[in-house]
Design a protein around this motif. Structure first.
Motif, PDB file in Angstrom:
ATOM      1  N   THR A   6       0.854  -1.185   0.000  1.00  0.00           N
ATOM      2  CA  THR A   6       0.000   0.000   0.000  1.00  0.00           C
ATOM      3  C   THR A   6       0.886   1.230   0.000  1.00  0.00           C
ATOM      4  OG1 THR A   6      -1.773  -1.096   1.221  1.00  0.00           O
ATOM      5  CG2 THR A   6      -1.742   1.305   1.271  1.00  0.00           C
ATOM      6  N   LEU A   7       0.657   2.089  -0.950  1.00  0.00           N
ATOM      7  CA  LEU A   7       1.381   3.364  -1.001  1.00  0.00           C
ATOM      8  C   LEU A   7       0.431   4.403  -1.572  1.00  0.00           C
ATOM      9  CD1 LEU A   7       4.056   4.665  -0.347  1.00  0.00           C
ATOM     10  CD2 LEU A   7       4.864   4.133  -2.621  1.00  0.00           C
ATOM     11  N   PHE A  23       3.256  22.119  -3.706  1.00  0.00           N
ATOM     12  CA  PHE A  23       2.036  21.479  -4.175  1.00  0.00           C
ATOM     13  C   PHE A  23       1.109  21.290  -2.978  1.00  0.00           C
ATOM     14  CE2 PHE A  23       5.385  18.135  -3.961  1.00  0.00           C
ATOM     15  CZ  PHE A  23       4.960  17.482  -2.826  1.00  0.00           C
ATOM     16  N   HIS A  24      -0.154  20.970  -3.243  1.00  0.00           N
ATOM     17  CA  HIS A  24      -1.115  20.827  -2.154  1.00  0.00           C
ATOM     18  C   HIS A  24      -2.220  19.871  -2.581  1.00  0.00           C
ATOM     19  CE1 HIS A  24      -4.111  23.381  -4.215  1.00  0.00           C
ATOM     20  NE2 HIS A  24      -3.056  24.043  -4.656  1.00  0.00           N
ATOM     21  N   ASP A  25      -2.845  19.244  -1.595  1.00  0.00           N
ATOM     22  CA  ASP A  25      -4.014  18.380  -1.796  1.00  0.00           C
ATOM     23  C   ASP A  25      -3.783  17.291  -2.844  1.00  0.00           C
ATOM     24  OD1 ASP A  25      -5.507  19.768   0.100  1.00  0.00           O
ATOM     25  OD2 ASP A  25      -6.187  21.244  -1.379  1.00  0.00           O
ATOM     26  N   LEU A  26      -2.624  16.628  -2.776  1.00  0.00           N
ATOM     27  CA  LEU A  26      -2.353  15.538  -3.711  1.00  0.00           C
ATOM     28  C   LEU A  26      -2.982  14.249  -3.186  1.00  0.00           C
ATOM     29  CD1 LEU A  26       1.383  15.980  -4.781  1.00  0.00           C
ATOM     30  CD2 LEU A  26      -0.682  16.879  -5.849  1.00  0.00           C
ATOM     31  N   ASP A  27      -3.729  13.584  -4.044  1.00  0.00           N
ATOM     32  CA  ASP A  27      -4.320  12.280  -3.739  1.00  0.00           C
ATOM     33  C   ASP A  27      -3.938  11.322  -4.860  1.00  0.00           C
ATOM     34  OD1 ASP A  27      -6.129  12.809  -1.327  1.00  0.00           O
ATOM     35  OD2 ASP A  27      -6.852  14.325  -2.725  1.00  0.00           O
ATOM     36  N   GLU A  28      -3.255  10.237  -4.496  1.00  0.00           N
ATOM     37  CA  GLU A  28      -2.854   9.276  -5.517  1.00  0.00           C
ATOM     38  C   GLU A  28      -2.450   7.969  -4.846  1.00  0.00           C
ATOM     39  OE1 GLU A  28      -2.756   7.616  -8.852  1.00  0.00           O
ATOM     40  OE2 GLU A  28      -3.084   9.789  -8.890  1.00  0.00           O
ATOM     41  N   SER A  29      -2.727   6.846  -5.522  1.00  0.00           N
ATOM     42  CA  SER A  29      -2.320   5.527  -5.041  1.00  0.00           C
ATOM     43  C   SER A  29      -1.460   4.862  -6.104  1.00  0.00           C
ATOM     44  CB  SER A  29      -3.546   4.652  -4.748  1.00  0.00           C
ATOM     45  OG  SER A  29      -4.330   5.214  -3.718  1.00  0.00           O
ATOM     46  N   LEU A  30      -0.457   4.130  -5.654  1.00  0.00           N
ATOM     47  CA  LEU A  30       0.415   3.387  -6.559  1.00  0.00           C
ATOM     48  C   LEU A  30       0.140   1.903  -6.407  1.00  0.00           C
ATOM     49  CD1 LEU A  30       3.796   5.290  -6.095  1.00  0.00           C
ATOM     50  CD2 LEU A  30       2.124   5.562  -7.913  1.00  0.00           C
TER      51      LEU A  30
END
Length: 521
Positions: A6-7, A23-30
């Protein structure tokens, strides 16, 4: 299939010590998909990679991490081969266990990798670095050797996810091809921060980081470029449509106000209608104002997207070279690198790539042609104005600004014109007044090239030693464009075949086999 690790980023932001919001409000899954991360220099790609790897805490938000992550920085700090490969702690734990130690932490750290020493030695031998041992100081290694050793650590890491930050920097063509093959064989998660278009082409998706956040695109580099081009065209059409709609609304409002002024109704009718119309007029005015505000915001949004995608522009100088002999080498022997003699005669605006493995003498030949080094034997004659851009860009004096250096070379154009040229190159006013020592790795090559191409007497022969290093993709494409337009002679060293293929080269001069060979492109 459930991911073994999970990352994920949730609302992540980061602020520089200067107070600037990177940067701000970054949402991301790898996940297991091989993912390329791209974006302009300075936008925060490496910072984001370090946050994902756990080497840097976000200023806001959370980073959820489960599983083994191996992070390879652009400039890893290490003192020995083992440390550079990321196995020093494992070897030390193994040595303590072999000496009779029973510390649980050592067994936990080793995690069953009892053969790590043999695996490292085998990998070093397999990639031609068998002459190194685990404790060889990295001060004895070239840039290419350091990069290859660091990559060995990635393959030995048994990580669930690799995060590689510009891994192809300093690698020659053969090593780049080997890296590409290894990445293609890697079956676990991968985040690749790179400007190498061949490596990016193999990715399963591309993430683009910009001041507005992250955007995800399915496929490799070509699919990403096509999607971005489509978005840019769509934004251009939308901007024109919204501007036209705004102009029409303003025209209607102006017409209504004019008609009201010109109306010549009887006072009794005006009085009778006044009360009824007041509410309607107020409501219409509110609706017009709200719609106008919405249109203004939409126009600004569309314009911002186009401004973000604005091309970096270089203006090639008019320095056409007549078809006469301008470079002559007879029996030339280099003081370093290849010991083979070189005979070469170039006439007119020839365009040549110098090719060969690291250490074969390509950079040394450019230094000899530029008069920075004397040949050990033979003749070297260069009869035209030449400019040499070395890998360190030594011509950029660190205490002087790029604007000051350009003014010294260009007495013809006024200050405003020079600023405009630099801005179109991607060096805005806030940067061109900084000392060159404070410019980023991507800004420095553009500054150095500007000083040569925008001089009162531009060079008729460019000697370029890996000019594409550290450039972001828009700047790299701009450099390719100006070098295609350049009408002088060109000798260029680069290990990026995509870059070289874009320059309309005529010949390839190769070394590394004990002899110099000359063949058409």
């Amino acid at each position: 299939m459930t991911s073994p690790f999970t990352l994920a980023l949730h609302g992540v932001g980061f602020q520089l010590p200067t107070g600037e919001q990177l940067f701000h409000d970054l949402d991301e899954s790898l996940d297991e998909r091989h993912t390329g991360l791209v974006g302009r220099n300075g936008v925060g790609k490496s910072v984001r990679a370090r946050i994902l790897a756990g080497e840097l805490a976000p200023g806001a938000g959370r980073c959820l991490r489960q599983g083994r992550v191996h992070y390879l920085a652009q400039h890893p700090a290490a003192r020995s081969v083992a440390e550079l490969a990321g196995v020093q702690a494992l070897l030390e734990a193994l040595a303590r266990i072999e000496a009779g130690g029973v510390e649980a932490m050592d067994f936990e750290r080793l995690d069953g990798r009892w053969d790590i020493r043999q695996r490292l030695e085998a990998e070093l031998a397999a990639c031609g670095l068998g002459y190194l041992d685990t404790q060889t100081p990295i001060t004895r290694l070239s840039g290419g050797e350091r990069a290859r050793v660091a990559l060995l650590g990635a393959w030995l890491s048994d990580a669930d996810l690799l995060i590689l930050d510009e891994p192809s920097n300093h690698l020659d063509r053969a090593s780049r091809e080997a890296l590409r093959e290894q990445l293609q064989r890697w079956r676990r998660g991968l985040l690749l921060v790179s400007h190498d278009r061949l490596l990016l082409e193999d990715m399963q998706r591309i993430l683009e980081l910009s001041p507005d956040g992250l955007r995800s695109y399915a496929g490799g580099y070509s699919a990403y470029r096509e999607a971005r081009r489509s978005e840019r065209d769509s934004a251009q059409r939308e901007l024109q449509r919204r501007k036209l709609e705004r102009e029409r609304q303003e025209h209607r409002q102006a017409s209504g106000r004019r008609q009201a002024r010109e109306a010549n109704q009887a006072k009794i009718l005006v009085d009778r209608q006044k009360e009824r119309s007041q509410v309607s007029i107020a409501r219409q005015r509110s609706q017009h104002d709200e719609r106008g505000d919405q249109l203004d915001a939409q126009v600004r949004e569309a314009f911002a997207q186009l401004r973000e995608d604005a091309e970096v522009v270089l203006n090639a100088p008019n320095c056409e070279l007549p078809a006469q002999r301008d470079l002559l080498l007879e029996g030339l022997r280099l003081p370093f690198g290849s010991a083979a003699p070189l005979d070469l005669q170039l006439s007119g605006p020839r365009r040549v790539a110098l090719d060969g493995p690291n250490g074969s003498g390509k950079s040394t030949l450019l230094k000899v042609l530029a008069g920075r080094l004397a040949p050990s034997a033979g003749t070297c004659e260069v009869k035209v104005r030449s400019a040499y851009l070395d890998q360190q860009l030594a011509g950029l004096r660190p205490e002087r600004s790029v604007l000051q250096l350009l003014q010294e070379r260009n007495r013809r154009d006024d200050l405003s014109s020079l600023r405009t040229r630099l801005a179109r190159l991607g060096l805005p006013a806030a940067r061109v007044d900084l000392p060159c020592g404070l410019l980023s790795g991507g800004e420095r090559p553009k500054a150095a090239l500007a000083c040569e191409l925008y001089a009162d007497e531009p060079a008729q022969l460019l000697l370029l030693d890996e000019p594409d290093s550290h450039l972001d993709l828009p700047s790299l494409e701009a450099l390719e464009q100006v070098l295609r337009q350049y009408r002088g002679a060109l000798l260029v060293v680069s290990h990026d075949e995509t870059f070289l293929a874009s320059l309309a080269l005529e010949f390839r001069l190769e070394t590394g086999t004990g002899l110099w060979s000359w063949r058409p492109w």
